[in-house]
Design a protein around this motif. Structure first.
Motif, PDB file in Angstrom:
ATOM      1  N   GLN A  57     -11.383  10.476  -3.958  1.00 10.35           N
ATOM      2  CA  GLN A  57     -11.060   9.237  -4.078  1.00 10.35           C
ATOM      3  C   GLN A  57     -12.219   8.336  -4.871  1.00 10.35           C
ATOM      4  O   GLN A  57     -13.001   8.657  -5.199  1.00 10.35           O
ATOM      5  CB  GLN A  57     -11.204   8.546  -2.417  1.00 10.35           C
ATOM      6  CG  GLN A  57     -12.588   8.767  -1.815  1.00 10.35           C
ATOM      7  CD  GLN A  57     -12.556   8.016  -0.438  1.00 10.35           C
ATOM      8  OE1 GLN A  57     -11.874   7.110  -0.149  1.00 10.35           O
ATOM      9  NE2 GLN A  57     -13.067   8.997   0.404  1.00 10.35           N
ATOM     10  N   SER A 111      -8.280   4.402  -5.271  1.00 10.61           N
ATOM     11  CA  SER A 111      -6.908   5.169  -4.880  1.00 10.61           C
ATOM     12  C   SER A 111      -7.596   6.603  -4.333  1.00 10.61           C
ATOM     13  O   SER A 111      -8.712   6.663  -4.408  1.00 10.61           O
ATOM     14  CB  SER A 111      -6.157   5.373  -6.440  1.00 10.61           C
ATOM     15  OG  SER A 111      -7.156   6.103  -6.972  1.00 10.61           O
ATOM     16  N   THR A 146      -1.258  10.800  -6.471  1.00 10.43           N
ATOM     17  CA  THR A 146      -2.031   9.658  -6.196  1.00 10.43           C
ATOM     18  C   THR A 146      -1.557   8.729  -5.404  1.00 10.43           C
ATOM     19  O   THR A 146      -0.493   8.450  -5.685  1.00 10.43           O
ATOM     20  CB  THR A 146      -2.763   9.280  -7.664  1.00 10.43           C
ATOM     21  OG1 THR A 146      -3.255  10.199  -8.302  1.00 10.43           O
ATOM     22  CG2 THR A 146      -3.523   8.224  -7.492  1.00 10.43           C
ATOM     23  N   ALA A 147      -2.263   8.010  -4.637  1.00 11.60           N
ATOM     24  CA  ALA A 147      -1.762   6.658  -3.805  1.00 11.60           C
ATOM     25  C   ALA A 147      -3.009   5.854  -3.522  1.00 11.60           C
ATOM     26  O   ALA A 147      -4.204   6.269  -4.117  1.00 11.60           O
ATOM     27  CB  ALA A 147      -0.999   7.078  -2.549  1.00 11.60           C
ATOM     28  N   ASP A 148      -2.683   4.719  -2.866  1.00  7.28           N
ATOM     29  CA  ASP A 148      -3.907   3.968  -2.387  1.00  7.28           C
ATOM     30  C   ASP A 148      -4.734   4.538  -1.227  1.00  7.28           C
ATOM     31  O   ASP A 148      -5.874   4.300  -1.128  1.00  7.28           O
ATOM     32  CB  ASP A 148      -3.115   2.626  -2.058  1.00  7.28           C
ATOM     33  CG  ASP A 148      -2.234   1.976  -3.000  1.00  7.28           C
ATOM     34  OD1 ASP A 148      -3.004   1.733  -4.090  1.00  7.28           O
ATOM     35  OD2 ASP A 148      -1.306   1.554  -2.839  1.00  7.28           O
ATOM     36  N   THR A 180      -6.485  10.925  -4.542  1.00  9.55           N
ATOM     37  CA  THR A 180      -5.661  11.962  -5.000  1.00  9.55           C
ATOM     38  C   THR A 180      -5.673  13.333  -4.383  1.00  9.55           C
ATOM     39  O   THR A 180      -6.788  13.636  -4.248  1.00  9.55           O
ATOM     40  CB  THR A 180      -6.166  12.123  -6.663  1.00  9.55           C
ATOM     41  OG1 THR A 180      -5.846  11.014  -7.440  1.00  9.55           O
ATOM     42  CG2 THR A 180      -5.341  13.142  -7.423  1.00  9.55           C
ATOM     43  N   ARG A 214     -11.043   5.820   2.130  1.00  4.44           N
ATOM     44  CA  ARG A 214      -9.402   5.442   2.153  1.00  4.44           C
ATOM     45  C   ARG A 214      -8.771   6.750   2.627  1.00  4.44           C
ATOM     46  O   ARG A 214      -7.547   6.991   2.320  1.00  4.44           O
ATOM     47  CB  ARG A 214      -8.899   5.243   0.547  1.00  4.44           C
ATOM     48  CG  ARG A 214      -9.283   4.083   0.092  1.00  4.44           C
ATOM     49  CD  ARG A 214      -9.014   3.742  -1.546  1.00  4.44           C
ATOM     50  NE  ARG A 214      -9.435   2.474  -1.855  1.00  4.44           N
ATOM     51  CZ  ARG A 214      -8.448   1.374  -1.752  1.00  4.44           C
ATOM     52  NH1 ARG A 214      -7.242   1.747  -1.832  1.00  4.44           N
ATOM     53  NH2 ARG A 214      -9.137   0.147  -2.499  1.00  4.44           N
ATOM     54  N   THR A 239       0.781  -1.045   0.206  1.00  2.66           N
ATOM     55  CA  THR A 239      -0.263   0.088  -0.177  1.00  2.66           C
ATOM     56  C   THR A 239       0.874   1.279  -0.049  1.00  2.66           C
ATOM     57  O   THR A 239       1.893   1.370   0.764  1.00  2.66           O
ATOM     58  CB  THR A 239      -0.838   0.123   1.397  1.00  2.66           C
ATOM     59  OG1 THR A 239      -1.572  -1.253   1.022  1.00  2.66           O
ATOM     60  CG2 THR A 239      -1.698   1.142   1.085  1.00  2.66           C
ATOM     61  N   GLU A 240       0.655   2.194  -0.687  1.00  5.42           N
ATOM     62  CA  GLU A 240       1.319   3.492  -0.706  1.00  5.42           C
ATOM     63  C   GLU A 240       0.359   4.586  -0.231  1.00  5.42           C
ATOM     64  O   GLU A 240      -0.756   4.525  -0.519  1.00  5.42           O
ATOM     65  CB  GLU A 240       1.514   3.887  -2.366  1.00  5.42           C
ATOM     66  CG  GLU A 240       2.891   2.902  -2.867  1.00  5.42           C
ATOM     67  CD  GLU A 240       3.072   3.718  -4.067  1.00  5.42           C
ATOM     68  OE1 GLU A 240       2.877   4.749  -4.552  1.00  5.42           O
ATOM     69  OE2 GLU A 240       4.014   2.724  -4.692  1.00  5.42           O
TER      70      GLU A 240
END
Length: 401
Positions: A136, A140, A152-154, A142, A282, A3-4
């Motif tokens: 979201q 993901s 952007t990530a998880d 942003t 998220r 996971t980022e």
């Protein structure tokens, strides 16, 4: 599945979150709105509950020569200087809680945390990125920044402070609750004869605190009083002139210390009523963005440190499922942080009593044996991470008055 994480805010809470996640192999990008990473303010108290977090994250050695381990915490009458109560921080205290009580400069702690983050190779820290919103979808998040850039990530963690932009998006856009108390603070050279202790001097609607920082070479000083001149934040409220007037009856040493303080900036005391709902899919909140509190238990930064470790552990326990991790994190943390928010307000009232109430307080505290004194701190400093075993009486609950 790795996971980022995006972290909004590069203060102590945000950087600790990044480090805790990186220690578990999670890649993190930290976005800080200011042009450089740094901490406003000076002194910081780290209770054993937070020192254990720093030890787990491997930054204790970086603080050697900077953190000071005070001998005790002591409460005094601000007018006479007479000691009312003290809590020793010696061997028995450390054995009971598995860690010492420490005081230090906020900037020195942040520097140590940043250095540890960079050494992991998993943390990217970018200043000058003011987040305006986080969107979201099913897979993901942003972050949209004021300069037009996006990241952007998880998942995303908002550690963007008391006036969190992300909190306004997720939970509520109400302004913080502003106390009638104003704060002046700042470090100064440590005079000869000052004890290695956290010293709190209290009076009717007034207090002064001091403790050594920067390896003991400097003295952190905080002067606060309940202003009676206009509405909070108005031009007439909490002025340097009123500061001098309010402290006119303090001991000579405190009057001298207050006279030396920089009065070009004043700080209002702000917090919020405990409110669940930090997490939405998220995205989740952390530290002051989730549960800002007044200063009276010295737990604001400490609770952000606890948050960071709990969040990283939750992510590690639910790999590839940040929504489940964030829900578990909030469920675990909300009862404790909300209790501390309420107790902090109660302690503020308790310290600022005047007249008969102050006499009763002093009589009560002076009669406590050492085990009784620890009984009131076990829930806060102990390893259980719990809530008070001696709840606030309903008629003294500080919110909603």
């Amino acid at each position: 599945m790795s996971t980022e994480i995006l972290v909004a805010g590069g203060g102590i809470g945000g950087i600790t979150t990044a480090l805790a996640c990186a220690r578990r192999g999670i890649r993190v990008t930290v976005l800080e709105r200011h042009s450089e990473f740094g901490e406003v303010g000076a002194g910081l108290q780290i209770g054993p509950n937070a020192w254990r977090v720093l030890r787990d994250l491997g930054v204790i050695d970086s603080l050697a020569g900077q953190a000071v381990m005070p001998r005790r915490w002591a409460l005094h009458d601000i007018t006479t200087g007479e000691e009312i109560f003290s809590l020793p921080f010696g061997t028995a205290f450390e054995q009971r809680y598995g860690a010492p009580y420490a005081v230090m400069h906020r900037g020195q702690l942040l520097t140590a945390l940043l250095s540890a983050c960079r050494a992991t190779g998993l943390v990217t820290a970018i200043p000058g990125k003011e987040i305006t919103r986080i969107s979201q979808d099913t897979g993901s998040v942003t972050a949209h920044c004021a300069d037009g850039s996006t990241f952007t990530a998880d998942a995303a963690v908002a550690a963007d402070g008391l006036r969190s932009t992300v909190r306004a998006q997720l939970l509520d856009a109400e302004p913080p609750l502003i106390s009638e108390y104003v704060v002046y603070r700042g470090p100064g050279p440590r005079p000869d004869g000052i004890e290695d202790a956290v010293m709190l001097y209290v009076g009717d609607g007034i207090h002064y605190m001091q403790y050594p920082i920067s390896g003991g070479t400097m003295l952190n000083r905080v002067a606060s009083f309940k202003s009676t001149r206009g509405a909070p934040l108005s031009e007439t409220w909490g002025t340097p002139r009123e500061l001098t007037e309010k402290f006119a009856g303090a001991t000579a040493g405190i009057r001298a210390a207050v006279a030396e303080m920089d009065t070009s900036k004043r700080w209002p005391l702000c917090d919020r009523e405990p409110l669940p709902g930090w997490t939405l899919g998220r995205i989740t909140l952390l530290g002051d963005a989730a549960h800002p509190m007044n200063q009276y238990l010295a737990q604001g930064a400490c609770q952000a440190l606890e948050d960071a470790l709990a969040l990283a552990e939750a992510l590690s326990d639910a790999p590839g499922d940040p929504e489940a991790a964030f829900a578990a994190y909030e469920e675990a943390r909300y009862p404790r942080t909300s209790a501390i928010q309420q107790y902090t307000r109660f302690i503020g009232d308790f310290c600022h009593f005047g007249g008969a109430a102050a006499l009763l307080r002093d009589h009560f505290l002076s009669g406590l044996g050492i085990e009784d004194r620890y009984a009131y701190t076990d829930w806060l400093y102990g390893t259980g991470g719990g809530t008070p075993t001696r709840p606030i009486p309903p008629h003294l609950t500080p919110y909603g008055r």
